[in-house]
Design a protein around this motif. Sequence first.
Motif, PDB file in Angstrom:
ATOM      1  N   VAL A 155    -103.843  11.489   9.617  1.00  0.00           N
ATOM      2  CA  VAL A 155    -103.280  10.980  10.865  1.00  0.00           C
ATOM      3  C   VAL A 155    -102.201  11.952  11.313  1.00  0.00           C
ATOM      4  N   TYR A 156    -102.095  12.125  12.618  1.00  0.00           N
ATOM      5  CA  TYR A 156    -101.169  13.095  13.190  1.00  0.00           C
ATOM      6  C   TYR A 156    -100.194  12.399  14.137  1.00  0.00           C
ATOM      7  N   LEU A 157     -99.048  13.044  14.303  1.00  0.00           N
ATOM      8  CA  LEU A 157     -98.101  12.616  15.329  1.00  0.00           C
ATOM      9  C   LEU A 157     -97.648  13.869  16.061  1.00  0.00           C
ATOM     10  N   GLN A 158     -98.136  14.018  17.276  1.00  0.00           N
ATOM     11  CA  GLN A 158     -97.699  15.124  18.129  1.00  0.00           C
ATOM     12  C   GLN A 158     -96.448  14.688  18.862  1.00  0.00           C
ATOM     13  N   MET A 159     -95.372  15.419  18.657  1.00  0.00           N
ATOM     14  CA  MET A 159     -94.083  15.067  19.247  1.00  0.00           C
ATOM     15  C   MET A 159     -93.652  16.155  20.213  1.00  0.00           C
ATOM     16  N   ASN A 160     -93.605  15.831  21.476  1.00  0.00           N
ATOM     17  CA  ASN A 160     -93.195  16.762  22.517  1.00  0.00           C
ATOM     18  C   ASN A 160     -91.856  16.348  23.111  1.00  0.00           C
ATOM     19  N   SER A 161     -91.225  17.285  23.793  1.00  0.00           N
ATOM     20  CA  SER A 161     -89.944  17.005  24.462  1.00  0.00           C
ATOM     21  C   SER A 161     -88.974  16.296  23.526  1.00  0.00           C
ATOM     22  N   LEU A 162     -88.815  16.852  22.353  1.00  0.00           N
ATOM     23  CA  LEU A 162     -87.979  16.211  21.348  1.00  0.00           C
ATOM     24  C   LEU A 162     -86.524  16.146  21.783  1.00  0.00           C
ATOM     25  N   LYS A 163     -85.879  15.067  21.361  1.00  0.00           N
ATOM     26  CA  LYS A 163     -84.481  14.815  21.698  1.00  0.00           C
ATOM     27  C   LYS A 163     -83.672  14.698  20.408  1.00  0.00           C
ATOM     28  N   PRO A 164     -82.375  14.959  20.464  1.00  0.00           N
ATOM     29  CA  PRO A 164     -81.552  14.798  19.251  1.00  0.00           C
ATOM     30  C   PRO A 164     -81.673  13.402  18.644  1.00  0.00           C
ATOM     31  N   GLU A 165     -81.868  12.396  19.466  1.00  0.00           N
ATOM     32  CA  GLU A 165     -81.999  11.021  18.943  1.00  0.00           C
ATOM     33  C   GLU A 165     -83.324  10.774  18.213  1.00  0.00           C
ATOM     34  N   ASP A 166     -84.222  11.743  18.236  1.00  0.00           N
ATOM     35  CA  ASP A 166     -85.448  11.646  17.439  1.00  0.00           C
ATOM     36  C   ASP A 166     -85.222  12.083  15.990  1.00  0.00           C
ATOM     37  N   THR A 167     -84.042  12.581  15.697  1.00  0.00           N
ATOM     38  CA  THR A 167     -83.724  13.019  14.339  1.00  0.00           C
ATOM     39  C   THR A 167     -83.806  11.842  13.372  1.00  0.00           C
ATOM     40  N   ALA A 168     -84.616  12.014  12.327  1.00  0.00           N
ATOM     41  CA  ALA A 168     -84.845  10.944  11.351  1.00  0.00           C
ATOM     42  C   ALA A 168     -85.773  11.454  10.264  1.00  0.00           C
ATOM     43  N   VAL A 169     -85.918  10.647   9.234  1.00  0.00           N
ATOM     44  CA  VAL A 169     -86.997  10.854   8.283  1.00  0.00           C
ATOM     45  C   VAL A 169     -88.202  10.079   8.808  1.00  0.00           C
ATOM     46  N   TYR A 170     -89.328  10.753   8.909  1.00  0.00           N
ATOM     47  CA  TYR A 170     -90.540  10.142   9.435  1.00  0.00           C
ATOM     48  C   TYR A 170     -91.479   9.814   8.275  1.00  0.00           C
ATOM     49  N   TYR A 171     -91.955   8.586   8.292  1.00  0.00           N
ATOM     50  CA  TYR A 171     -92.818   8.079   7.231  1.00  0.00           C
ATOM     51  C   TYR A 171     -94.182   7.692   7.780  1.00  0.00           C
ATOM     52  N   CYS A 172     -95.183   7.934   6.995  1.00  0.00           N
ATOM     53  CA  CYS A 172     -96.542   7.516   7.289  1.00  0.00           C
ATOM     54  C   CYS A 172     -96.823   6.229   6.519  1.00  0.00           C
ATOM     55  N   LYS A 173     -97.551   5.317   7.147  1.00  0.00           N
ATOM     56  CA  LYS A 173     -97.904   4.060   6.500  1.00  0.00           C
ATOM     57  C   LYS A 173     -99.361   3.749   6.738  1.00  0.00           C
ATOM     58  N   ALA A 174    -100.018   3.279   5.679  1.00  0.00           N
ATOM     59  CA  ALA A 174    -101.401   2.817   5.770  1.00  0.00           C
ATOM     60  C   ALA A 174    -101.402   1.302   5.626  1.00  0.00           C
ATOM     61  N   ASP A 175    -101.937   0.629   6.618  1.00  0.00           N
ATOM     62  CA  ASP A 175    -101.984  -0.839   6.632  1.00  0.00           C
ATOM     63  C   ASP A 175    -103.397  -1.323   6.354  1.00  0.00           C
ATOM     64  N   GLY A 176    -103.588  -1.973   5.209  1.00  0.00           N
ATOM     65  CA  GLY A 176    -104.875  -2.553   4.890  1.00  0.00           C
ATOM     66  C   GLY A 176    -104.821  -4.066   4.995  1.00  0.00           C
ATOM     67  N   TYR A 177    -105.955  -4.709   4.760  1.00  0.00           N
ATOM     68  CA  TYR A 177    -105.999  -6.174   4.816  1.00  0.00           C
ATOM     69  C   TYR A 177    -105.166  -6.792   3.706  1.00  0.00           C
ATOM     70  N   VAL A 178    -105.080  -6.102   2.571  1.00  0.00           N
ATOM     71  CA  VAL A 178    -104.358  -6.666   1.433  1.00  0.00           C
ATOM     72  C   VAL A 178    -103.144  -5.808   1.076  1.00  0.00           C
ATOM     73  N   PHE A 179    -103.330  -4.530   1.023  1.00  0.00           N
ATOM     74  CA  PHE A 179    -102.272  -3.626   0.565  1.00  0.00           C
ATOM     75  C   PHE A 179    -101.812  -2.694   1.680  1.00  0.00           C
ATOM     76  N   ASN A 180    -100.531  -2.338   1.598  1.00  0.00           N
ATOM     77  CA  ASN A 180     -99.946  -1.317   2.467  1.00  0.00           C
ATOM     78  C   ASN A 180     -99.398  -0.205   1.590  1.00  0.00           C
ATOM     79  N   TYR A 181     -99.422   0.990   2.117  1.00  0.00           N
ATOM     80  CA  TYR A 181     -98.935   2.146   1.364  1.00  0.00           C
ATOM     81  C   TYR A 181     -98.057   3.008   2.253  1.00  0.00           C
ATOM     82  N   TRP A 182     -97.056   3.624   1.630  1.00  0.00           N
ATOM     83  CA  TRP A 182     -96.119   4.488   2.341  1.00  0.00           C
ATOM     84  C   TRP A 182     -96.150   5.898   1.764  1.00  0.00           C
TER      85      TRP A 182
END
Length: 115
Positions: free
Chosen positions: A78-105
């Motif tokens: 999975v991708y996240l294309q981030m354009n026109s970035l702003k200082p307020e976008d500063t953060a740690v970015y996490y990927c998450k998988a959402d399943g019917y039973v389990f979620n993963y980070w």
Amino acid sequence: QVQLVESGGGLVQAGRSLRLSCAASGIVFSSYAMGWYRQAPGKQRELVAAITSGGSTNYADSVKGRFTISRDNAKNTVYLQMNSLKPEDTAVYYCKADGYVFNYWGQGTQVTVSS
């Protein structure tokens, strides 16, 4: 063993772009909804963008029109294309998988936007 590995973060000037990737293994990727979240220092983790197994997307108001989430089921990524970035976008970015039973980070990737 399930693994979500993010990459593509870094330091960038305001107005520039970055593309984050999250490579998944150990799950039937195509059956999972996927999301990108972020957490800035002193703030709660928040949803940035999500994409269902069928390809429907939704975005936080703060990133609409600037960020695009997409997925490649053949590459289990999975991708996240981030354009026109702003200082307020500063953060740690996490990927998450959402399943019917389990979620993963994933472990997160740092994005820093300088003004």
